[in-house]
Design an enzyme around this catalytic site. Structure first.
Site, PDB file in Angstrom:
ATOM      1  N   THR A  19       0.692  -1.207  -0.175  1.00  0.00           N
ATOM      2  CA  THR A  19      -0.168  -0.117   0.363  1.00  0.00           C
ATOM      3  C   THR A  19       1.145   0.980   0.327  1.00  0.00           C
ATOM      4  O   THR A  19       0.451   2.270  -0.650  1.00  0.00           O
ATOM      5  CB  THR A  19      -0.424  -0.025   0.880  1.00  0.00           C
ATOM      6  OG1 THR A  19       0.187  -0.336   2.185  1.00  0.00           O
ATOM      7  CG2 THR A  19      -2.172  -1.160   1.007  1.00  0.00           C
ATOM      8  N   GLY A 105      17.831 -10.054   2.965  1.00  0.00           N
ATOM      9  CA  GLY A 105      16.777 -10.278   1.966  1.00  0.00           C
ATOM     10  C   GLY A 105      15.475 -11.241   2.608  1.00  0.00           C
ATOM     11  O   GLY A 105      14.473 -12.026   1.764  1.00  0.00           O
ATOM     12  N   ALA A 106      15.267 -11.213   3.606  1.00  0.00           N
ATOM     13  CA  ALA A 106      13.943 -11.675   3.994  1.00  0.00           C
ATOM     14  C   ALA A 106      12.436 -10.850   4.387  1.00  0.00           C
ATOM     15  O   ALA A 106      11.842 -11.191   5.057  1.00  0.00           O
ATOM     16  CB  ALA A 106      14.743 -12.325   5.599  1.00  0.00           C
ATOM     17  N   LEU A 108      12.112  -8.118   6.000  1.00  0.00           N
ATOM     18  CA  LEU A 108      12.408  -7.768   7.142  1.00  0.00           C
ATOM     19  C   LEU A 108      12.886  -5.992   7.094  1.00  0.00           C
ATOM     20  O   LEU A 108      13.285  -5.969   8.163  1.00  0.00           O
ATOM     21  CB  LEU A 108      12.830  -8.258   8.014  1.00  0.00           C
ATOM     22  CG  LEU A 108      12.082  -9.586   8.546  1.00  0.00           C
ATOM     23  CD1 LEU A 108      13.022 -10.615   9.465  1.00  0.00           C
ATOM     24  CD2 LEU A 108      10.809  -9.974   8.962  1.00  0.00           C
ATOM     25  N   SER A 110      16.130  -5.202   5.492  1.00  0.00           N
ATOM     26  CA  SER A 110      17.042  -4.925   5.808  1.00  0.00           C
ATOM     27  C   SER A 110      18.397  -4.395   4.663  1.00  0.00           C
ATOM     28  O   SER A 110      19.030  -2.804   4.819  1.00  0.00           O
ATOM     29  CB  SER A 110      18.276  -7.047   5.473  1.00  0.00           C
ATOM     30  OG  SER A 110      17.681  -7.292   4.128  1.00  0.00           O
ATOM     31  N   ASP A 155      10.057   0.858   4.503  1.00  0.00           N
ATOM     32  CA  ASP A 155      10.959   0.811   5.042  1.00  0.00           C
ATOM     33  C   ASP A 155      11.467   1.639   6.192  1.00  0.00           C
ATOM     34  O   ASP A 155      12.079   1.279   7.278  1.00  0.00           O
ATOM     35  CB  ASP A 155      11.985  -0.413   3.934  1.00  0.00           C
ATOM     36  CG  ASP A 155      11.237  -1.497   3.815  1.00  0.00           C
ATOM     37  OD1 ASP A 155      10.188  -2.056   3.828  1.00  0.00           O
ATOM     38  OD2 ASP A 155      11.991  -2.478   2.709  1.00  0.00           O
ATOM     39  N   TYR A 204       8.692  -7.331  -7.734  1.00  0.00           N
ATOM     40  CA  TYR A 204       7.925  -5.800  -6.711  1.00  0.00           C
ATOM     41  C   TYR A 204       7.874  -5.023  -7.657  1.00  0.00           C
ATOM     42  O   TYR A 204       7.003  -4.244  -7.809  1.00  0.00           O
ATOM     43  CB  TYR A 204       9.366  -6.045  -5.878  1.00  0.00           C
ATOM     44  CG  TYR A 204       9.209  -4.646  -5.551  1.00  0.00           C
ATOM     45  CD1 TYR A 204       8.344  -4.663  -3.988  1.00  0.00           C
ATOM     46  CD2 TYR A 204       8.739  -2.979  -5.516  1.00  0.00           C
ATOM     47  CE1 TYR A 204       7.752  -4.153  -3.107  1.00  0.00           C
ATOM     48  CE2 TYR A 204       8.581  -2.779  -4.638  1.00  0.00           C
ATOM     49  CZ  TYR A 204       7.890  -2.239  -3.479  1.00  0.00           C
ATOM     50  OH  TYR A 204       7.552  -1.783  -2.712  1.00  0.00           O
TER      51      TYR A 204
HETATM   52  C1  GLA Z   1       9.442  -3.902   0.527  1.00  0.00           C
HETATM   53  C2  GLA Z   1       9.576  -2.199  -0.042  1.00  0.00           C
HETATM   54  C3  GLA Z   1       8.367  -2.059   1.109  1.00  0.00           C
HETATM   55  C4  GLA Z   1       7.226  -2.308   0.710  1.00  0.00           C
HETATM   56  C5  GLA Z   1       6.724  -3.640   0.729  1.00  0.00           C
HETATM   57  C6  GLA Z   1       5.496  -4.118   0.712  1.00  0.00           C
HETATM   58  O1  GLA Z   1       9.472  -4.258   1.839  1.00  0.00           O
HETATM   59  O2  GLA Z   1      10.496  -1.937   0.342  1.00  0.00           O
HETATM   60  O3  GLA Z   1       8.812  -0.199   0.119  1.00  0.00           O
HETATM   61  O4  GLA Z   1       6.216  -1.955  -0.435  1.00  0.00           O
HETATM   62  O5  GLA Z   1       7.319  -4.425  -0.542  1.00  0.00           O
HETATM   63  O6  GLA Z   1       4.552  -3.346   1.501  1.00  0.00           O
END
Ligand code: GLA
Length: 350
Positions: A19, A105-106, A108, A110, A155, A204
């Site tokens: 989102t 790369g999990a 979370l 990183s 993130d 993505y």
């Molecule tokens: C990754 C991207 C974020 C976000 C999420 C999905 O973590 O870096 O910007 O789009 O995916 O919510």
């Protein structure tokens, strides 16, 4: 020679996935795990990075001002130094030792944690006085303009503003934040599936392009603009798979709003159902889950989790499972016993 350190945490996201780049709502929680950097200045323009993480390369050097992409994690550092220099910061060369207790790369956060830890160390080392907002903005620009991952700002904002025991509701429209304390009766088990995504080259960027195409076809600036309109009418105007992508984004924003109510009223059962619905939407409409993540979610639910879902960008990575406080470790151990892959428990939050 001067030395400085920088640390930045990873994140989970209670709800609100994919989102952020649609001007929507997210609800991250900072992890206690993260990336730490110790930097020492040099008397020339060389930048040398060494890391203990299981990445390649583990020892690399480049010249400040001659940053060239090579498709590795180092591009995030190159992006940071190139953008700082472009913005007029007086930088010099340095050595940076990187340590991380956050899986890479999990799903979370990183990448953002690395860029932000680096920015914090550099800011102190060269007296740049970067505040959190500038730090998040530069880390995000390094990711988008240099590393080629067209990520949103979830993130980076979660890493600089996130709390480790509360959720942070962020409205990406204006980046306004609101702290939403978690109920003391719940916790979240974070389980890494052991399978990895590749944002820059993977699905993505394609998902983001699909959302942009849907906006063009609907004649709106962002998918947030159709939040209040009848969803079916909007979806009828779109070909597949754009209709499914839009349905995910719009319903996910609605789930964030409902999750805020559920957390505030301590309705843990409803919160769990919202997480399950988010997983189905990410799996079927947004198509960013994988068989491994689906299996972990099924196992978590079967083991008694109130709800579970893929967390972060998807295409591999981790799940979060919502459980009663104190039950996370046992549930996660049971889930991993039944799991076909090589996963591990990353954290129990908070
Ligand atoms: C990754 C991207 C974020 C976000 C999420 C999905 O973590 O870096 O910007 O789009 O995916 O919510």
């Amino acid at each position: 020679m001067r030395s400085a350190t920088g640390f930045a945490p990873g994140r989970i996201n209670l709800i609100g996935e994919h989102t952020d780049y649609n001007d929507g709502l997210v609800m991250p929680i900072a992890l206690r795990l993260g990336v730490a950097i110790e930097a020492t200045s040099r008397d020339n323009n060389m930048i040398r990075l060494t890391t203990d993480a299981a990445v390649a390369p583990r020892d690399v050097a480049y010249v400040l001002g001659a940053e060239e992409r090579d498709g590795t994690w180092v591009d995030r550092a190159r992006g940071v130094t190139a953008i700082l220099a472009r913005d007029g910061a007086a930088l010099g060369g340095f050595d940076a030792q990187i340590t991380s207790n956050l899986p890479i790369g999990a799903g979370l956060g990183s990448s953002a944690a690395f860029s932000i830890a680096l920015l914090r160390a550099i800011s102190t080392l060269f007296d740049l006085a970067l505040d959190d907002t500038a730090t998040a903005r530069i880390a995000h620009a390094a990711e988008n303009e240099f590393a080629g991952a067209r990520s949103g700002m979830l993130d980076q904002l979660a890493s600089v503003y996130g709390h480790s025991s509360d959720a942070l509701l962020i409205d990406m429209r204006d980046q306004g934040t609101q702290v939403i304390p978690l109920s003391p009766t719940i916790e979240l088990a974070v389980i890494d599936s052991g399978t990895r995504h590749e944002h820059a080259t993977g699905g993505y960027n394609r998902r983001r392009a699909e959302c942009e195409e849907a906006c063009v076809q609907l004649g709106v600036a962002s998918l947030r603009d159709i939040d209040e309109r009848p969803l079916d009418e909007m979806l009828e105007r779109l070909p597949p798979p754009l209709d499914r992508r839009v349905r995910h984004v719009v319903t996910e924003n609605a789930r964030v709003r409902r999750a805020v109510q559920a957390v505030r009223s301590r309705d843990d059962v409803t919160l769990g159902e919202i997480l399950n619905a988010s997983h189905r939407s990410l799996r079927d409409d947004y198509e960013v889950s994988t068989p491994q993540l689906d299996q972990l979610v099924v196992l978590a639910t079967a083991a008694g989790a109130l709800g579970a879902r893929v967390v972060g960008g998807g295409f591999g990575g981790s799940i979060i499972a919502l459980v009663q406080r104190g039950e996370g470790r046992e549930l996660a151990a049971g889930v991993l016993e039944g799991y076909d892959g090589a996963g591990h428990v990353v954290a129990i939050v908070p």
